[in-house]
Design an enzyme around this catalytic site. Structure first.
Site, short mmCIF file in Angstrom:
data_model
loop_
_atom_site.label_atom_id
_atom_site.label_comp_id
_atom_site.label_asym_id
_atom_site.label_seq_id
_atom_site.Cartn_x
_atom_site.Cartn_y
_atom_site.Cartn_z
N CYS A 258 0.79 -1.24 0.00
CA CYS A 258 0.00 0.00 0.00
C CYS A 258 0.82 1.29 0.00
CB CYS A 258 -0.94 0.01 1.21
SG CYS A 258 -2.12 -1.33 1.19
N ARG B 19 15.14 2.20 4.02
CA ARG B 19 15.20 0.99 3.20
C ARG B 19 14.55 -0.18 3.93
NH1 ARG B 19 20.58 -0.41 2.35
NH2 ARG B 19 20.93 1.53 1.23
N SER B 20 13.42 0.08 4.58
CA SER B 20 12.70 -0.98 5.30
C SER B 20 12.14 -1.98 4.30
CB SER B 20 11.56 -0.37 6.11
OG SER B 20 10.55 0.09 5.24
N ASP C 155 20.05 4.37 3.81
CA ASP C 155 19.74 4.16 5.23
C ASP C 155 21.04 4.23 6.01
OD1 ASP C 155 21.01 1.71 5.07
OD2 ASP C 155 19.23 0.53 5.57
#
Lengths: 353, 353
Positions: B175, B210-211, B233
């Site tokens: 999402c 950068r999850s 990150d």
């Protein structure tokens, strides 16, 4: 849950273009690239509709007079093409071929002649300096080329109307620079999310050519619309910009001492080249990947290899330029007293025009 | 012919923003800037219409079940907001609050329950590693968040459909990354002149975060659409790109040893930041003039001074994300056997979705 997904290797093999090789840098690419080549004809069509709507609202044929006072076959060809395009599009065109020493008087007569709506002179006639004074003779109210001192002055100062504060009569802009702006609008380089007049904010544009009739006015127009422009010619690099946050109302020009074309191309999203002569080529290896490249020279300033790097390439712009000429002529008529004084019928939705 | 044109000085004084001063860098700007601030609400409206059209064609209310198995007040608030938005938009929503040890079995029951169309789990529940295995339990046919291994795998490999070669069922994308893509489309960063799938060619985009749930999938999606992406990150910088001329079918990732955020920002047209916590701020002085800046953190990653430099600033994206959640739910129902199998009613005209 797993799925039969192809490996990266097979997917790459199925892609349109092969990996670049040493050979592909010198030979024409045998396979299609991702570069979108846009022909001027497609862009001219949109302007054509706009011109036709304006003409229908006007209810009469505007009359353009061309003055050909040299023996240059290219000028004759351009004059004939102007005439053909005028007639095809519902405009009247008269070509006056004459000796160059009679030119000034003939222009003055056309200035006074109520049957003449617009004047175009095919240059060069004498030398750049004397030709400049001929441009000054053309009445600005009949100047389809937008080269009169008052119009040029408006352009450089980012003054967009002839009749402040009413602001219904738009100033006339030079044909080739305006054609390039219309092309950039078509290519969505102008971002209509931004406010009118700021729609190039964040764009870096290199313009190769700083002539008085195209390169310099173009750099000024683009910078006035918010771009950071690197103007390049044999004398060096200049930056045209409204500064950080485009806070200035009009652009300022700054010499970029020590800068070369390589420095400009390394940061530019858009590269616009108009160098006369068939020797000059923009060095493809210095163009940023994904740049938008536009050629306005009558010669090809880009080699075919540009298509392996550019996201969009426009190889020629002549058909757009001539449509702008007709649009300018229409606007001159719309600006005449008694025609309503408004250029609304020919108003462009966007940009500096 | 001369005209009473104002001097550059008086024009500059008439412009909205004053020249920058030392004070304006620390105090909120008292005057308007040229930055266009775009609120998520305006972007969500367009998606809302699309979702409503799809829902009308469907003729029944899709049913979303949310699982809340932690005591986090923020998660409860998000769950309540999901429920409220579902109901307001014509969707059914059931919230199951439960002990975390019962969660896996409850998800399996929902997988089997024909009355459940979509499943959302409010994380964190255990720890990142164990939460990952919970994501794997959700049936991909009910996964509104697009986090199932098969869907994630499709995304990273630039596989856009679930049913090749028919290609009518679009794969479900996570999402928040998809919300950001929809925002970039709205902002005209996607250039529709270019071919579908290549519309970011020529764009340089920095993504700070950068999850696994947002930053990395987002970098992959943007690179698959043609952008050159700098993913930043605390461990360093990686470049996601389809290479010169975007010849690769899917992106490749490369470590940029020695690169810092400053190097990335210096070349980026777009800056997207989603760092959790209220301490982190993107250094405005390193952002390129005219950059498009988007914050997807629940905290403000940009200071108000960003408006003195950015061309466009989107301060929050939540309202777009939740509309994407509903759009994903609708698409899951459209992809069910017997519903026609086509996602056309909810098809987006552009980009990766």
């Amino acid at each position: 849950m797993s799925a039969p997904t192809p490996t990266p290797t097979t997917r790459a093999a199925g892609a349109a273009a092969p990996p670049p090789t040493a050979a592909s840098a010198s030979a024409p690419a045998p396979n299609p690239t991702n570069c979108k080549v846009i022909l001027a004809n497609n862009i001219a069509k949109r302007l054509h509709g706009e011109v036709q709507d304006g003409l229908a609202a006007l209810g009469r044929k505007p009359h353009l007079v061309g003055f050909l006072a040299n023996k240059d076959p290219a000028a004759k060809m351009y004059a004939d093409w102007t005439g053909k395009t005028c007639v095809e599009n519902g405009f009247d065109f008269t070509l006056q071929q004459l000796e160059r020493e009679s030119l000034e008087e003939a222009i003055r007569a056309a200035n006074r002649d109520a049957a003449v709506d617009g004047i175009i002179v095919y240059y060069p006639v004498f030398n750049p300096s004397r030709d400049r004074t001929i441009q000054y003779i053309v009445d600005q109210r009949k100047d389809v080329e937008g080269l009169s001192p008052y119009l040029i002055n408006n352009m450089y100062q980012n003054i967009r109307f002839l009749d402040p504060p009413a602001n219904v009569q738009k100033s006339i802009l030079p044909c080739t620079p305006l054609a390039i702006i219309k092309i950039l609008e078509y290519l969505q380089i102008y971002n209509t999310i931004l406010a009118y007049g700021n729609r190039l904010h964040g764009r870096r544009i290199t313009v190769i050519n700083r002539s008085e009739v195209v390169g310099r006015p173009l750099a000024a127009l683009l910078a006035n619309d918010g771009a950071e422009v690197y103007s390049v010619d044999v004398t060096g690099v200049q930056r045209f910009s409204r500064g950080e946050g485009i806070r200035k109302q009009q652009h300022a020009v700054e010499d970029k001492d020590g800068w070369t074309l390589a420095d400009c191309l390394a940061v530019s999203d858009v590269v616009i080249s108009g160098v006369p002569g068939d020797k000059y080529k923009v060095p493809v290896e210095l163009v940023r990947d994904g740049a938008v490249c536009i050629n306005f020279s009558s010669e090809k300033n880009f080699t075919p290899q540009i298509k392996e790097k550019a996201s969009i390439y426009v190889p020629a712009i002549g058909k757009v330029t001539i449509m702008i000429l007709l649009r300018n002529l229409l606007r001159l008529v719309q600006n005449q007293p008694g025609t309503g004084g408004s250029s609304d019928a020919c108003a462009a939705p966007e940009a500096s025009s």
